[in-house]
Design an enzyme around this catalytic site. Structure first.
Site, short mmCIF file in Angstrom:
data_model
loop_
_atom_site.label_atom_id
_atom_site.label_comp_id
_atom_site.label_asym_id
_atom_site.label_seq_id
_atom_site.Cartn_x
_atom_site.Cartn_y
_atom_site.Cartn_z
CG HIS A 272 -31.75 32.90 1.87
ND1 HIS A 272 -31.92 32.29 2.57
CD2 HIS A 272 -32.12 34.16 2.46
CE1 HIS A 272 -33.15 32.68 2.48
NE2 HIS A 272 -34.00 33.76 2.42
CG ASP A 329 -31.81 41.70 5.73
OD1 ASP A 329 -32.06 40.67 5.98
OD2 ASP A 329 -32.96 42.46 5.89
#
Ligand code: SDX
Length: 394
Positions: A272, A329
């Site tokens: 991320h 996700d």
């Protein structure tokens, strides 16, 4: 830096705006919507209340909540002519491409959205129409892909119940809502509702900054979200897990491939730009996975592989050095699949969740009268040269 231009590909170190919508702390894994911790909202709130909070800045009182829910409920229908669009899409059309087209087409049916001097009421009406109609548009693409009859919204149902009803009910049978599924979907939508200046939110802001109408700005946000490096990762994660299972379940081999600079394979759902220790949403979703799959009696082999990947990667220096951990996700697709959402619609669910955040970001950009987004560059191309007639070219 040359002169006044600082080069910052991907805007890794650039603050594009001042915002009061969402706070992230990447080191501490903190996520708050308008100051409220995501853990408390996921536990106590519902998605429409969080949508109101993001768009209006505070939790609604009873009257505001009732008004907002009634407005959304009364705008779930789409113009009957829009149904013909679905017959025109090829069966291979990806639901994100359909959603992006349909959202942009809303501006044709609601021309007041294109008036830069429209009233506050008209702006609010556009918000309510978007939040209401995105579920109807999403469900229609699913029914169209299955060749099943379209299901009209039922205004007696809650927002999430109505979406599930439009997706999975068939006229010939009674449709039973499973409270476990309704609760799981509410929680997932809350966890996806905003995430400050991510790729798709920045896209909505920059498209909106040209005074393009909100429907087309949101349509652009859907297109940005579609990419597997962004919201499309939830579909890519399940496809990766299924590939590993089909390949005999040797997840160690795929971890090595993810580390190999000469191999383009990436561990989807890992890493991320902001979170460098853990994504607080992944923590909540992972916990919910166990609860929901147990309650639904679903045993998904992909969950086992996902857990193994996480366990091994978290001990591997390659991932630790780069601060690569499961993101929002990584586990969400396991739940979507358990609910019966088809893989190619996982990112549509992400868009439904993210819509209130995109609206809040757009609203803040408009209220702050921010200038049109137009970054500069550092030119590295050819120096001045004169035109050469084609006869004289090599
Ligand atoms: C979302 O911005 C947001 O907030 C997004 C989001 C939201 O709510 O809006 O949180 C939603 O998009 C989550 C991310 C979903 N994407 C994926 O899961 C795809 C896999 N992840 C990556 O591609 C990547 O981690 C990104 C895109 C998420 C972040 O990319 P960055 O910040 O540009 O980092 P990078 O690509 O420069 O990677 C840094 C290093 C590199 O290695 P080195 O060159 O330093 O040796 O980490 C490596 C990368 O090769 N790396 C990975 C990896 N992710 C990064 N290596 C293997 N597998 C991965 N998944």
């Amino acid at each position: 830096t040359t002169g006044l231009i600082t080069l910052d590909p991907g805007y890794k170190n650039t603050g594009a705006t001042k915002s009061a919508v969402t706070f992230l702390d990447g080191e501490k894994g903190i996520l708050r919507y308008r100051g409220y911790p995501i853990e408390q909202l996921a536990e106590n709130s519902d998605f429409l209340e969080v949508a109101y909070l993001l768009i209006n800045g505070d939790l609604p009182n009873k009257k505001q909540s009732a008004y907002f829910k009634e407005r959304i409920t009364n705008h779930t229908l789409i113009h009957e002519d829009m149904k013909r669009f679905y017959e025109a899409f090829p069966s291979t059309a990806h639901p994100m491409g359909i959603l992006s087209s349909m959202l942009s087409s809303l501006s044709t049916f609601y021309p007041e959205s294109q008036n830069p001097n429209r009233s506050i009421e008209d702006i609010e009406l556009t918000f309510h129409r978007l939040v209401a109609k995105i579920t109807t548009l999403a469900a229609l693409s699913y029914k169209s892909s299955k060749g099943q009859p379209y299901i009209y919204p039922d205004n007696k149902k809650s927002y999430v119940e109505n979406f599930l009803y439009m997706m999975f009910a068939v006229p010939s049978e009674k449709y039973e809502l499973d409270p476990v599924v309704v609760d799981a979907l509410n929680k997932l939508l809350i966890l996806h509702a905003d995430h400050e200046q991510n790729c798709s939110a920045s896209t909505v802001r920059i498209v909106g900054s040209s005074q393009s109408n909100l429907y087309s700005a949101i349509s652009a946000g859907v297109s940005a979200l579609w990419g597997p490096l962004h919201g499309g990762a939830n579909q890519a994660v399940i496809e990766m897990l299924e590939m590993i299972i089909a390949d005999g379940g040797d997840y160690q081999k795929w971890i090595e491939k993810a580390k190999d600079k000469n191999d383009s394979f990436r561990l989807m759902g890992f890493g991320h730009r902001v979170y460098k220790n853990f994504d607080p949403r992944a923590t909540i979703i992972k916990k919910s996975c166990d609860e929901i799959l147990a309650k639904m009696g679903v045993d998904d082999k992909a969950l086992g592989i996902a857990r193994k990947l996480e366990e091994v990667a978290l001990k591997d220096p390659y991932f630790i050095e780069r601060g690569l951990y499961p993101n929002v996700d990584f586990y969400s697709g396991i739940i979507y699949r358990a609910i019966g959402i088809p893989t190619e619609m996982f990112t549509v669910l992400f868009a439904i969740g993210r819509l209130p955040g995109w609206i809040a970001q757009w609203k803040e950009m408009i209220e702050n009268q921010e200038p049109i987004g137009r970054p500069r560059q550092v030119y590295v191309g050819a120096t001045k040269r004169d035109y050469v007639p084609i006869e004289k070219r090599k």
